[in-house]
Motif scaffolding. Structure first.
Motif, PDB file in Angstrom:
ATOM      1  N   THR A   1       0.769  -1.197  -0.048  1.00 52.13           N
ATOM      2  CA  THR A   1      -0.082   0.032   0.085  1.00 52.13           C
ATOM      3  C   THR A   1       0.876   1.339   0.050  1.00 52.13           C
ATOM      4  N   GLN A   2       0.280   2.284  -0.098  1.00 57.01           N
ATOM      5  CA  GLN A   2       0.887   3.733   0.223  1.00 57.01           C
ATOM      6  C   GLN A   2       1.570   3.845   1.277  1.00 57.01           C
ATOM      7  N   ASP A   3       1.077   3.214   2.256  1.00 59.71           N
ATOM      8  CA  ASP A   3       1.648   3.175   3.681  1.00 59.71           C
ATOM      9  C   ASP A   3       3.011   2.393   3.874  1.00 59.71           C
ATOM     10  N   ASP A   4       2.982   1.283   2.980  1.00 54.89           N
ATOM     11  CA  ASP A   4       4.190   0.453   2.928  1.00 54.89           C
ATOM     12  C   ASP A   4       5.419   1.132   2.228  1.00 54.89           C
ATOM     13  N   VAL A   5       5.021   1.878   1.233  1.00 49.06           N
ATOM     14  CA  VAL A   5       5.985   2.576   0.504  1.00 49.06           C
ATOM     15  C   VAL A   5       6.358   3.679   1.532  1.00 49.06           C
ATOM     16  N   ILE A   6       5.771   4.657   1.761  1.00 50.95           N
ATOM     17  CA  ILE A   6       6.119   5.703   2.778  1.00 50.95           C
ATOM     18  C   ILE A   6       6.803   5.199   3.816  1.00 50.95           C
ATOM     19  N   ARG A   7       6.703   4.210   4.564  1.00 53.05           N
ATOM     20  CA  ARG A   7       7.442   3.652   5.662  1.00 53.05           C
ATOM     21  C   ARG A   7       8.718   3.438   5.106  1.00 53.05           C
ATOM     22  N   PHE A   8       8.824   2.704   4.048  1.00 51.30           N
ATOM     23  CA  PHE A   8      10.024   2.433   3.451  1.00 51.30           C
ATOM     24  C   PHE A   8      11.118   3.369   3.216  1.00 51.30           C
ATOM     25  N   LEU A   9      10.438   4.369   2.642  1.00 53.58           N
ATOM     26  CA  LEU A   9      11.201   5.672   2.336  1.00 53.58           C
ATOM     27  C   LEU A   9      11.666   6.465   3.381  1.00 53.58           C
ATOM     28  N   LEU A  10      10.658   6.316   4.705  1.00 52.16           N
ATOM     29  CA  LEU A  10      11.142   6.862   5.719  1.00 52.16           C
ATOM     30  C   LEU A  10      12.298   6.433   6.416  1.00 52.16           C
ATOM     31  N   SER A  11      12.604   5.209   6.090  1.00 56.26           N
ATOM     32  CA  SER A  11      13.903   4.380   6.703  1.00 56.26           C
ATOM     33  C   SER A  11      15.057   5.100   6.221  1.00 56.26           C
ATOM     34  N   SER A  12      14.975   5.647   4.814  1.00 50.72           N
ATOM     35  CA  SER A  12      16.061   5.885   4.233  1.00 50.72           C
ATOM     36  C   SER A  12      16.144   7.750   4.012  1.00 50.72           C
ATOM     37  N   ILE A  13      15.214   8.213   5.062  1.00 52.90           N
ATOM     38  CA  ILE A  13      14.752   9.550   4.998  1.00 52.90           C
ATOM     39  C   ILE A  13      15.981  10.556   4.719  1.00 52.90           C
ATOM     40  N   ALA A  14      17.215  10.129   5.296  1.00 52.74           N
ATOM     41  CA  ALA A  14      18.487  10.969   5.207  1.00 52.74           C
ATOM     42  C   ALA A  14      18.922  11.235   3.737  1.00 52.74           C
ATOM     43  N   LEU A  15      18.516  10.341   2.633  1.00 55.99           N
ATOM     44  CA  LEU A  15      18.949  10.252   1.635  1.00 55.99           C
ATOM     45  C   LEU A  15      18.020  11.675   0.743  1.00 55.99           C
ATOM     46  N   PHE A  16      17.199  11.865   1.256  1.00 54.09           N
ATOM     47  CA  PHE A  16      16.363  12.980   0.738  1.00 54.09           C
ATOM     48  C   PHE A  16      16.383  14.495   1.478  1.00 54.09           C
ATOM     49  N   SER A  17      17.592  14.485   1.966  1.00 51.37           N
ATOM     50  CA  SER A  17      17.768  15.812   2.274  1.00 51.37           C
ATOM     51  C   SER A  17      18.317  16.973   1.361  1.00 51.37           C
ATOM     52  N   PRO A  18      18.122  17.941   1.153  1.00 50.77           N
ATOM     53  CA  PRO A  18      17.142  18.692   2.410  1.00 50.77           C
ATOM     54  C   PRO A  18      15.681  18.870   1.972  1.00 50.77           C
ATOM     55  N   THR A  19      15.153  18.097   0.948  1.00 49.75           N
ATOM     56  CA  THR A  19      13.732  17.960   0.524  1.00 49.75           C
ATOM     57  C   THR A  19      12.690  17.668   1.890  1.00 49.75           C
ATOM     58  N   ALA A  20      13.258  16.600   2.519  1.00 52.46           N
ATOM     59  CA  ALA A  20      12.284  16.218   3.663  1.00 52.46           C
ATOM     60  C   ALA A  20      12.066  17.344   4.744  1.00 52.46           C
TER      61      ALA A  20
ATOM     62  N   SER B   1       7.163  20.429   8.540  1.00 46.13           N
ATOM     63  CA  SER B   1       8.041  19.807   7.470  1.00 46.13           C
ATOM     64  C   SER B   1       7.368  18.484   6.930  1.00 46.13           C
ATOM     65  N   LEU B   2       7.837  18.181   5.682  1.00 45.34           N
ATOM     66  CA  LEU B   2       7.349  17.095   5.200  1.00 45.34           C
ATOM     67  C   LEU B   2       7.712  15.942   6.035  1.00 45.34           C
ATOM     68  N   VAL B   3       8.770  15.626   6.707  1.00 42.99           N
ATOM     69  CA  VAL B   3       9.145  14.391   7.427  1.00 42.99           C
ATOM     70  C   VAL B   3       8.189  14.477   8.731  1.00 42.99           C
ATOM     71  N   ALA B   4       8.052  15.737   9.174  1.00 38.69           N
ATOM     72  CA  ALA B   4       7.250  15.600  10.443  1.00 38.69           C
ATOM     73  C   ALA B   4       5.552  15.060  10.031  1.00 38.69           C
ATOM     74  N   VAL B   5       5.272  15.450   8.921  1.00 39.60           N
ATOM     75  CA  VAL B   5       3.749  15.113   8.678  1.00 39.60           C
ATOM     76  C   VAL B   5       4.028  13.659   8.264  1.00 39.60           C
ATOM     77  N   MET B   6       4.936  13.007   7.711  1.00 42.09           N
ATOM     78  CA  MET B   6       5.082  11.674   7.273  1.00 42.09           C
ATOM     79  C   MET B   6       4.932  10.873   8.724  1.00 42.09           C
ATOM     80  N   ILE B   7       5.567  11.297   9.367  1.00 44.61           N
ATOM     81  CA  ILE B   7       5.907  10.599  10.780  1.00 44.61           C
ATOM     82  C   ILE B   7       4.289  10.770  11.483  1.00 44.61           C
ATOM     83  N   GLN B   8       3.779  11.943  11.435  1.00 46.05           N
ATOM     84  CA  GLN B   8       2.418  12.188  12.151  1.00 46.05           C
ATOM     85  C   GLN B   8       1.378  10.965  11.365  1.00 46.05           C
ATOM     86  N   ALA B   9       1.291  10.975  10.238  1.00 43.90           N
ATOM     87  CA  ALA B   9       0.451  10.193   9.629  1.00 43.90           C
ATOM     88  C   ALA B   9       0.753   8.640   9.863  1.00 43.90           C
TER      89      ALA B   9
END
Length: 394
Positions: free
Chosen positions: A172-191, A347-355
């Motif tokens: 699901t979308q949730d699975d993909v978002i969780r997976f990307l969150l585990s590598s969130i450092a790679l999306f700096s500074p966008t996140a 921030s994007l990462v804060a909203v991700m974690i919240q959801a």
């Protein structure tokens, strides 16, 4: 690190995912209701074949190949039961083919993919409308575990093995978002950018007035299920009071159809609150149904035993056990009708974690005075990450 992320396939996201529990398209709405009430899962996949692991109502030969053609939840059933023809003849509605619950775009919502499908390809499919990616997995169901199927109400809820011995899971979308969150450092500074700066706040929202009939929000509820969002409940000044969320409704009993038919949007929020429907609101629903001559609904879906004996003080219990005052709640039921919110500057990462923490695929965006700005969805977040991945690949 970037190359390693881009090298991931959907099979990597399937590790530890349980096999899908399936329902044949030859089943009825009543069968779907029984299957949902017999499992802790919020969705059941629909397939065009019958299976080796038969439910009690599967009795036709196996047809190959098997294919998932859609998914259904308690929300689909609740909305279907709220239709005028269903209200007048609930028994006939339950005996209708389960296909009546499928939306016209079901084929686009559920997509079959191969295990070797890349992460980027999976994200593209989700951005283009797919909600669930169906992935074949290695069969992990042993003969011993098959003999120990979990049976409730005579319905088998063991994982289904399809023709050829295949099992499937879905992402699901949730699975993909969780997976990307585990590598969130790679999306700096966008996140770290705000959701406002990233332009992912959708101002087109579904809403209902607090005092309006809940039945008037039925179309919005159906749309929110399809969009994987929610219906904002607002007052006359546009202030966010709460929400009618498909996530919450998916954990409710089918008797909520009676509440939607008779209550206001505000009272419906109280009815579906995780504490269980208050006794006074339950009695109000019963009274209004009788006034409208809809006693057949009470006979078919009543979540309580009606009694004029004031000495009876037994707690209200919804018959499926999904929302019950007398039972403990699963950890997965962590929120009520209170909306999950953020601000334009979050921030994007804060909203991700919240959801993720609240197990929803969206977050409401409000101003300091609680007026609604819009909504941020997982699909919008994935578009941002997809653009970042594009830059990584170039």
């Amino acid at each position: 690190m970037a190359a390693r992320l881009l090298a991931h396939e959907v099979s990597d996201l399937c590790l530890g995912k349980p096999p899908l529990k399936s329902l044949s398209t030859s089943a009825t709405v009543r069968h779907a209701l029984a299957a949902l009430n017999s499992t802790h899962e919020t969705h059941i996949s629909l397939w065009t074949c019958n299976h080796q692991n038969h439910h009690s109502f599967f009795d036709r030969p196996i047809i190959s190949p098997c294919r998932c053609v859609g998914k259904i939840s308690m929300v689909d059933i609740i909305c279907y039961l709220c239709r005028q023809d269903s209200l007048t003849s609930p028994s006939a509605a339950l005996d209708s083919p389960v296909s009546v619950l499928l939306s016209p775009d079901s084929a686009a919502v559920v997509r079959h993919v191969e295990p070797a499908t890349s992460l980027v390809e999976a994200i593209d499919l989700i951005i283009n409308g797919a909600q669930n990616l169906v992935v074949p997995i290695s069969s992990r169901t042993t003969m011993n575990s098959k003999r120990k199927q979990n049976l409730q109400n005579g319905i088998s809820i063991a994982p289904t093995t399809h023709s050829g011995g295949e099992e499937f899971c879905w992402l699901t979308q949730d699975d993909v978002i969780r997976f990307l969150l585990s590598s969130i450092a790679l999306f700096s500074p966008t996140a770290a950018y705000s959701v406002e700066a990233l332009g992912i706040i959708d101002s087109e929202i579904l809403s209902a007035n607090y005092h309006s009939p809940a039945s008037a929000a039925l179309e919005a509820i159906t749309a929110s299920l399809a969009d994987q969002t929610s219906v904002a409940v607002i007052d006359d000044d546009g202030i966010l009071i709460g929400e009618i969320s498909p996530f919450t409704l998916a954990h409710c009993d089918e008797s909520v159809a009676m509440a939607i038919t008779t209550l206001s949007a505000g009272d419906l929020m109280a009815y579906i609150d995780c504490g269980g429907p208050p006794e006074d609101i339950i009695r109000l629903v019963e009274t209004r149904l009788k006034e409208r001559g809809l006693t057949r609904l009470l006979d078919e879906f009543s979540p309580y035993s009606s009694s004029d004996d004031e000495s009876s003080q037994s707690p209200v219990t919804v018959k499926s056990g999904r929302l019950s005052r007398s039972s403990s709640y699963s950890a997965r039921i962590t929120r009520m009708a209170e909306a999950i919110v953020c601000y334009p500057g979050s921030s994007l990462v804060a909203v991700m974690i919240q959801a993720i923490a609240h197990r929803v695929s969206y977050v409401w965006v409000i101003e300091e005075d609680c007026s609604v700005v819009g909504i941020v969805r997982f699909s919008g977040m994935l578009e941002v990450f997809r653009e970042h991945l594009e830059r990584m690949m170039s």
